[in-house]
Design an enzyme around this catalytic site. Structure first.
Site, short mmCIF file in Angstrom:
data_model
loop_
_atom_site.label_atom_id
_atom_site.label_comp_id
_atom_site.label_asym_id
_atom_site.label_seq_id
_atom_site.Cartn_x
_atom_site.Cartn_y
_atom_site.Cartn_z
N ASP A 65 0.83 -1.19 0.00
CA ASP A 65 0.00 0.00 0.00
C ASP A 65 0.88 1.26 0.00
O ASP A 65 1.68 1.47 0.90
CB ASP A 65 -0.88 -0.05 1.25
CG ASP A 65 -1.89 1.07 1.27
OD1 ASP A 65 -2.44 1.36 0.19
OD2 ASP A 65 -2.11 1.66 2.32
N THR A 98 -3.49 5.93 -4.66
CA THR A 98 -2.38 6.67 -4.07
C THR A 98 -1.07 6.41 -4.80
O THR A 98 -0.31 7.34 -5.06
CB THR A 98 -2.19 6.29 -2.59
OG1 THR A 98 -2.11 4.87 -2.51
CG2 THR A 98 -3.35 6.76 -1.77
N THR A 99 -0.83 5.16 -5.13
CA THR A 99 0.42 4.85 -5.82
C THR A 99 0.43 5.54 -7.18
O THR A 99 1.44 6.12 -7.59
CB THR A 99 0.58 3.33 -6.01
OG1 THR A 99 0.30 2.70 -4.77
CG2 THR A 99 1.97 2.98 -6.45
N ASP A 390 -11.39 1.26 1.88
CA ASP A 390 -11.07 1.84 0.57
C ASP A 390 -12.14 1.47 -0.45
O ASP A 390 -12.60 2.31 -1.21
CB ASP A 390 -9.70 1.33 0.08
CG ASP A 390 -8.55 1.93 0.88
OD1 ASP A 390 -8.81 2.85 1.67
OD2 ASP A 390 -7.40 1.47 0.70
P1 ADP Z 1 -3.12 2.54 -6.43
O1 ADP Z 1 -2.56 2.84 -5.08
O2 ADP Z 1 -2.79 3.62 -7.40
O3 ADP Z 1 -4.56 2.17 -6.41
P2 ADP Z 1 -2.64 -0.24 -7.07
O4 ADP Z 1 -1.45 -1.00 -6.65
O5 ADP Z 1 -3.93 -0.53 -6.40
O6 ADP Z 1 -2.28 1.29 -6.94
O7 ADP Z 1 -2.80 -0.44 -8.63
C1 ADP Z 1 -3.81 0.18 -9.34
C2 ADP Z 1 -3.62 -0.07 -10.82
O8 ADP Z 1 -3.68 -1.48 -11.08
C3 ADP Z 1 -4.75 0.56 -11.63
O9 ADP Z 1 -4.18 1.18 -12.76
C4 ADP Z 1 -5.61 -0.63 -12.00
O10 ADP Z 1 -6.30 -0.43 -13.21
C5 ADP Z 1 -4.59 -1.72 -12.12
N1 ADP Z 1 -5.19 -3.05 -11.94
C6 ADP Z 1 -5.86 -3.52 -10.87
N2 ADP Z 1 -6.27 -4.79 -11.06
C7 ADP Z 1 -5.86 -5.14 -12.30
C8 ADP Z 1 -5.95 -6.32 -13.11
N3 ADP Z 1 -6.58 -7.39 -12.65
N4 ADP Z 1 -5.40 -6.29 -14.33
C9 ADP Z 1 -4.76 -5.20 -14.77
N5 ADP Z 1 -4.62 -4.07 -14.06
C10 ADP Z 1 -5.15 -4.03 -12.87
#
Ligand code: ADP
Ligand code: MG
Length: 552
Positions: A65, A98-99, A390
């Site tokens: 996270d 956030t990331t 979240d």
């Molecule tokens: P953040 O803190 O920005 O939410 P995450 O580590 O949760 O970071 O990653 C979010 C990113 O991962 C988004 O761009 C989302 O579309 C992508 N994502 C989430 N699940 C999948 C998946 N199953 N396949 C492809 N991309 C995904």
């Protein structure tokens, strides 16, 4: 913070203050900010890596996270802190992304640095970024898909995408289902047909000891107490008195001095107190209350009288629950015993759950729902709760917004494409900054690919081609490396959280770009001591520059 940057403070420098100007200051700050962004980038997406954080006390946290990482990193560089603030605000206001926000801010600064190297003035870059950011917000809306707030399938996908990689992997489906049902319960249609989501009506009650699969949703709210007296009824539907003052009589207080001259006097005193207590119990019962919820204590004798008269009383109820009862039962909170009467009462049903030792409180006029979240250990429950909170925010935002977007980099590639078209019409050097913004957006698909072990450039080329062909939902399947319709695949995100991530990334980047002068008060060094606290693997210059107050 931005306000502080705008004025023209007079700066008086001490003899040994250090000063860095223009290019030096800029590149120093950009390096610091980028170091932070790079530290979290490798966690982006479902295939992102986890970070092991070891605190100075040796406590170990393993997480994926972004916010948690930045919070634990103990960064003491003011510029880097600005970037951390982006993450905090994003977490607070959107609940996810956030990331993305932090990584984007870093990429914007990287691209800005190249423009600065070409002698483009920071002001032109800042303006270009602002233009692009505004346009990007509109484009996100334009590519978003409208949803029916009752389309639970899509909403479950939104919840699952949000919880991906947050430690709730195995039970994602169950948890997503609870989130969607809870949000459904607190959604009402406004007069203009839009949906209003009141997340305040959702409570999450966590319990350790059972597996996650025992989690469930219940209508109503929980009061985590038992009946005051064992002879009281345990399930009551009726009028409820809510008190934040004790049901006792004053003279019982320990500091009352009593001069007893003969035993009959003591007897009289006890009798009088008993009389007062009986009168108080009568007074309460006269109001017609069937249930008494009290934030403070209830005298034993009064409890006894209530029990004999079939009244349910609960004492020492948490303040927050007492306040909630006002809403749930439509009751008025009584703080003065004289004011107890029928007009103060609320109405509802209390059901005691002996297995869990709590009451479930329901009423017709409230939408309150409670997610009972279980997990085997405290650590598991905490992690699940974070992910669930979240997801509640994100699903709530999607319902309120009425629109969702395709994830896996799809929306970023599409918006980047549209921003490049838009850039053609932007005059002056701002145009280069608008293009730099579009390039920065593509960091998301590139990073998702890289983190999943695929070639970022090949992936981006394929994605761009698909979007040129009109496939607005083309994104990366991180499990196969293929370009797919991510919307169809169920990788769906909230548009408002994405808009927020893009704008806060630009705000942070612009804040850093506005700084052209760093004055460090004496005694604080600009280099060297940043290694333990600073971002790992970042460029140099992460030292503690404490005295940023007089910076322009
Ligand atoms: P953040 O803190 O920005 O939410 P995450 O580590 O949760 O970071 O990653 C979010 C990113 O991962 C988004 O761009 C989302 O579309 C992508 N994502 C989430 N699940 C999948 C998946 N199953 N396949 C492809 N991309 C995904
Ligand atoms: Mg996320």
């Amino acid at each position: 913070m931005s306000q502080r940057m705008q004025g023209q403070p007079m700066i008086v420098l001490g003899d040994d203050a250090e000063r860095m100007k223009d290019e030096d200051a800029q590149s120093h700050n950009i390096s610091a900010a980028r170091a932070v962004a790079e530290a979290v980038r490798s966690t982006l997406g479902p295939k992102g890596m986890d970070k092991m954080l070891v605190s100075s006390l040796g406590d170990v946290t393993i997480t994926n996270d972004g916010v948690t990482i930045l919070d634990e990193m103990d960064i003491d560089n003011p510029t880097a802190e600005m970037i951390v603030e982006v993450a905090d605000t994003q977490e607070e206001e959107a609940g996810d992304g956030t990331t993305t926000a932090v990584a984007l801010a870093g990429e914007l600064l990287k691209n800005a640095e190249e423009l600065l190297d070409q002698d483009i003035h920071p002001t032109a870059i800042i303006n270009g970024f602002d233009l692009a950011s505004e346009r990007a917000r509109d484009e996100i809306d334009a590519v978003a898909t409208e949803i029916d707030p009752e389309d639970t399938e899509v909403l479950r996908n939104v919840a699952e995408t949000c919880m991906t990689g947050k430690g709730s992997e195995i039970d994602k489906e169950l948890l997503a289902d609870l989130v969607v049902k809870a949000v459904e319960n607190v959604t009402v249609e406004a007069e203009d047909g839009s949906s209003v989501v009141d997340l305040e009506y959702i409570e999450v009650q966590t319990h350790e000891g059972k597996s996650v699969s025992n989690s469930h949703l219940l209508e109503g709210t929980i009061i985590d107490d038992e009946p005051a007296h064992e002879d009281m009824p345990t399930t009551v539907e009726g009028d409820v008195l809510v008190l934040n003052t004790p049901l006792e009589v004053q003279s019982a207080e320990a500091n009352t001095q009593l001069n007893v001259e003969d035993p009959s006097q003591l007897q009289k005193f006890v009798e009088r107190e008993e009389e007062q207590l009986r009168a108080l119990a009568e007074h309460v019962m006269d109001s017609g209350a069937d249930v008494v919820l009290c934030q403070k204590g209830i005298d034993d004798l009064i409890q006894h009288i209530f029990a004999k008269n079939g009244i349910l009383a609960v004492e020492r109820v948490k303040k927050s629950k007492i306040e909630l009862m006002k809403e749930v039962l439509d009751a008025r909170i009584v703080s003065n015993k004289d004011a107890i009467d029928e007009s103060m009462l609320g109405y509802g049903t209390l059901t005691f759950d002996a297995e869990n030792d709590w009451f479930v409180v329901e009423s017709e006029n409230s939408h309150n729902v409670t997610i009972v979240l279980r997990g085997t250990t405290e650590h598991v429950v905490d992690e699940l709760e974070r992910g669930m909170m979240d997801a509640l925010d994100i699903v709530g935002a999607a319902v309120a917004d009425g629109r969702v977007i395709a994830g896996g980099g799809a929306v970023e590639v599409e918006v980047a494409r549209r921003i490049r078209d838009y850039a053609d019409g932007v005059s002056g050097r701002e145009q280069l900054a608008v293009e730099a913004f579009a390039d920065a957006l593509e960091l998301v698909p590139r990073t998702l690919a890289a983190n999943a072990g695929y070639d970022p450039i090949d992936t981006l080329v394929d994605l761009r081609a698909a979007h040129e062909d009109g496939d607005e939902h083309a994104g990366l399947n991180v499990y196969s490396g293929d370009v797919v319709d991510t919307f169809e695949a169920g990788v769906i995100e909230s548009g408002s959280a994405k808009r927020h991530a893009m704008s806060s990334a630009v705000e942070a980047a612009n804040l850093v770009l506005k700084i052209d002068d760093i004055i460090t008060a004496s005694g604080l060094s600009t280099e060297g001591d940043g290694d333990e606290g600073g971002a790992p693997g970042g460029p140099g210059g992460m030292g503690g520059m404490g005295g940023m107050g007089g910076m322009m």
